[in-house]
Design a protein around this motif. Structure first.
Motif, PDB file in Angstrom:
ATOM      1  N   GLY A 174       0.578  -1.288   0.219  1.00 24.67           N
ATOM      2  CA  GLY A 174       0.074   0.326  -0.110  1.00 24.67           C
ATOM      3  C   GLY A 174       0.960   1.343   0.203  1.00 24.67           C
ATOM      4  N   LEU A 221      -4.242  -0.786  -1.732  1.00 21.85           N
ATOM      5  CA  LEU A 221      -4.967  -1.207  -0.930  1.00 21.85           C
ATOM      6  C   LEU A 221      -6.824  -1.402  -1.067  1.00 21.85           C
ATOM      7  CD1 LEU A 221      -3.883   1.385   2.157  1.00 21.85           C
ATOM      8  CD2 LEU A 221      -3.923  -1.243   1.888  1.00 21.85           C
ATOM      9  N   ARG A 242      -5.015   1.928   8.485  1.00 26.61           N
ATOM     10  CA  ARG A 242      -3.397   1.718   8.445  1.00 26.61           C
ATOM     11  C   ARG A 242      -3.359   0.265   9.261  1.00 26.61           C
ATOM     12  NH1 ARG A 242      -2.147   6.794   7.093  1.00 26.61           N
ATOM     13  NH2 ARG A 242      -1.658   7.183   9.176  1.00 26.61           N
ATOM     14  N   THR A 278      -4.301  -3.059   7.884  1.00 27.01           N
ATOM     15  CA  THR A 278      -4.156  -3.568   6.032  1.00 27.01           C
ATOM     16  C   THR A 278      -3.507  -4.920   7.073  1.00 27.01           C
ATOM     17  OG1 THR A 278      -1.941  -2.327   7.044  1.00 27.01           O
ATOM     18  CG2 THR A 278      -3.666  -1.420   6.223  1.00 27.01           C
TER      19      THR A 278
END
Length: 622
Positions: A342, A359, A400, A403
């Motif tokens: 990402g 992403l 985040r 992920t």
């Protein structure tokens, strides 16, 4: 053959096999090294392969005199003591075991063991002194302060003094002959043991009385007095570096620990290396020594992966310098990690969250097959189509942090949300993931990165994820083979064996279930706390797992990572096991181990019924 591809210093994975000068060729100092060089007592703590032996050997003059590094001059100038490296010889274990079989009283038993240890220490001290007469030191500006100009007459006088205080018969007046005679003393002890053990003849202990009753610290102090007098430096300081004390007899180890607290001779101090766990390692109870007061602990384990990366990057650069690839970056060799892709969009000045980003595509694919993920996004008010419009704080808290879990679920869940049977180790590749797997463990780093870098030198192309995965799988297989030796239980018809591998499997599969089988959760369980419900046998197994590096103690940086008890401590699995169990390399929430193992039904009841058993006697307890 390309000389650059011949066997190199990086192919030796164990520092015990290397001389100090060889170690210095590739040495990259971790931060702990700069604490170790200070004039303090130290306790160097780490599992197998963490670099304890390397760090101690690097304090020796032969290593310092050949070390080329940006900070080598700074280190040499800072050191004002002569270091004496004293390995704990594994051959002693056999001798000590034989001594235990002799029909002698306990006090003589202890004295024989101490005599072996003391003799070995004295021999290493004289050998270190001898190096101070080397011309190599004389021409080294920062180390010339240790050089000793010793005439033949002065050597003869010194040898006479040594022979007198050490009860030696020296026929040739040289330091080399003194060292030889101390080696012969160790042989004499072995002969005494064998003659009595096998009853070849009955040999009286009086033959050894002239040296076996010498007290360890008294002998060290007298030897320092003699050697300092020969140097004409009465206050010369000495650092005794004792390695691998976990295999030393408990009495000897405790005596060394006691010396951390206080010694009568202020010219000598101790730097001891040891594995993190043993039941008899409570320094405050056994010796009254306290971290921060009597000694400075140095931890060689990184409980958090980010802290290990600078060391990994520095070691990679050192390896590249050897292959004359100074401008090479790790990403050029290994590519970008799957878990980090990402961020790759950012580097290309592309939105990491837009509809053409990695992403976005990953989130979209997972949402199609995982209703629980859709529920999470709905509760958090996250619209996949508009992730690029979120504020920076919203991205950090809602996107985040999940992920890694999203990556694993998207790859390992099939179209109907069940776990795929594919192994897919290759997703655990790429520069950051590869470095994180090694956890800053030098032996593991060299074992993984060394072969891959050699392949890059040969092919001049980026190493594919498939090639990286093969090396990782080999490392995992070797690691699991090691773990199977510590310890396994005796197999019988009526009892089911349970050992370390079985315990790790229960933990790893429990974590995997929470990440892949259960509903999506942004902060899954990734560590465990050993609570009071866990049987002592399992605590003992997991203590050995700490020493092998299979589980990592999660502690605050100011804590001393020395464990005499496992209870109420938090641990995580080694990152090397992450591909094996399909786990993210993150620390999130913890859970009691008794709950993870379902102790009552899977362990306690079977133990009571005799259905499972633990047997440590044949396991080679560390």
């Amino acid at each position: 053959m390309n000389a650059q591809l011949d066997p190199t210093i990086f192919d030796s994975l164990n520092a015990r096999q290397l001389t100090p000068a060889q170690i210095a060729q590739s040495f990259i100092p971790p931060e702990g090294f700069f604490d170790l060089i200070k004039r303090n007592n130290n306790l160097l703590i780490g599992p197998r392969g963490s670099g304890k032996t390397t760090l101690l050997k690097m304090l020796q003059l032969p290593a310092l005199s050949t070390w080329k590094h940006d900070r080598s001059l700074e280190v040499s100038n800072a050191i004002d003591y002569i270091s004496v490296f004293i390995p704990t010889d594994r051959a002693w274990e056999k001798q000590w075991a034989l001594i235990d079989q002799l029909n002698i009283n306990s006090s003589i038993n202890k004295q024989l063991k101490k005599a072996i240890f003391t003799t070995h220490t004295l021999r290493q001290m004289i050998d270190s002194f001898k190096y101070c007469t080397s011309e190599d030191l004389k021409t080294n500006a920062s180390l010339a302060k240790f050089y000793i100009s010793l005439s033949k007459d002065q050597e003869v006088a010194l040898v006479k003094n040594l022979a007198h205080v050490l009860s030696l018969k020296v026929e040739i007046p040289s330091l080399d002959y003194v060292i030889l005679q101390l080696k012969m003393r160790l042989s004499d002890i072995g002969v005494f043991i064998n003659k009595n053990l096998y009853r070849i003849e009955s040999v009286s202990i009086t033959e050894l009385e002239k040296f076996i009753y010498v007290e360890f610290m008294n002998a060290i102090t007298i030897l320092i007095e003699i050697l300092n007098t020969a140097m004409k430096r009465a206050d010369q300081k000495w650092a005794l570096l004792f390695d691998e004390l976990e295999i030393a007899p408990k009495d000897i180890r405790n005596e060394l620990f006691d010396n951390l607290r206080s010694t009568d001779d202020q010219r000598v101090f101790f730097k001891l290396s040891i594995s993190p766990y043993a039941e008899d390692l409570d320094l405050s109870k056994t010796t009254g020594s306290y971290a921060g007061h009597d000694y400075v602990p140095i931890n060689l384990t990184y409980s958090r992966k980010e802290n290990a990366r600078p060391f990994c990057e520095a070691l990679f650069k050192q390896m590249c310098r050897f292959y004359k690839l100074e401008d090479l970056t790790p990403s050029q060799v290994f590519g970008i990690s799957e878990f980090d892709k990402g961020n790759e969009d950012k580097s290309r000045e592309k939105s990491s969250y837009g509809k053409d980003s990695i992403l976005y595509q990953r989130f979209k694919r997972l949402a199609k097959k995982d209703p629980s993920f859709v529920d999470y996004l709905t509760k958090k008010n996250v619209d996949i189509e508009n992730m690029d419009k979120l504020t920076e704080n919203e991205r950090a808290s809602k996107i985040r942090k999940i992920t890694n879990v999203v990556c694993l679920r998207e790859i390992f869940l099939n179209d109907v949300g069940n776990i795929r049977t594919i192994k897919k180790t290759k997703i655990f590749t790429g520069v950051k993931t590869l470095f994180d797997i090694t956890e800053g463990n030098p032996r593991l780093f060299l074992g993984l990165i060394g072969p891959l870098l050699k392949r890059f030198v040969r092919t001049k192309r980026q190493i594919s994820s498939i090639e990286q995965a093969k090396i990782i799988n080999i490392a995992i297989d070797r690691f699991m083979a090691l773990l199977r030796t510590i310890p396994t239980t005796e197999q019988t018809v009526s009892k089911k064996p349970i050992g370390l591998i079985e315990i790790l499997d229960l933990i790893g599969k429990s974590f995997q279930s929470k990440i892949l089988k259960e509903d999506f959760f942004p902060e899954p369980i990734t560590s465990f706390i050993i609570d009071e419900q866990v049987p002592e046998e399992i605590k003992k197994l997991l203590g050995m797992a700490v020493n092998a590096g299979a589980i990592i103690y999660v502690h605050e940086s100011e804590e001393t990572p020395l464990l005499d008890s496992m209870e109420n401590k938090e641990f995580r699995l080694s990152h090397l096991l992450a591909p094996y169990y399909r786990l993210p390399m993150i620390i999130n929430k913890s859970q009691k181990l008794s709950r993870i193992l379902n102790i009552e039904t899977q362990i306690i009841e079977p133990l009571k019924k005799g259905q499972i058993t633990f047997d440590f006697d044949k396991s080679g307890e560390q």
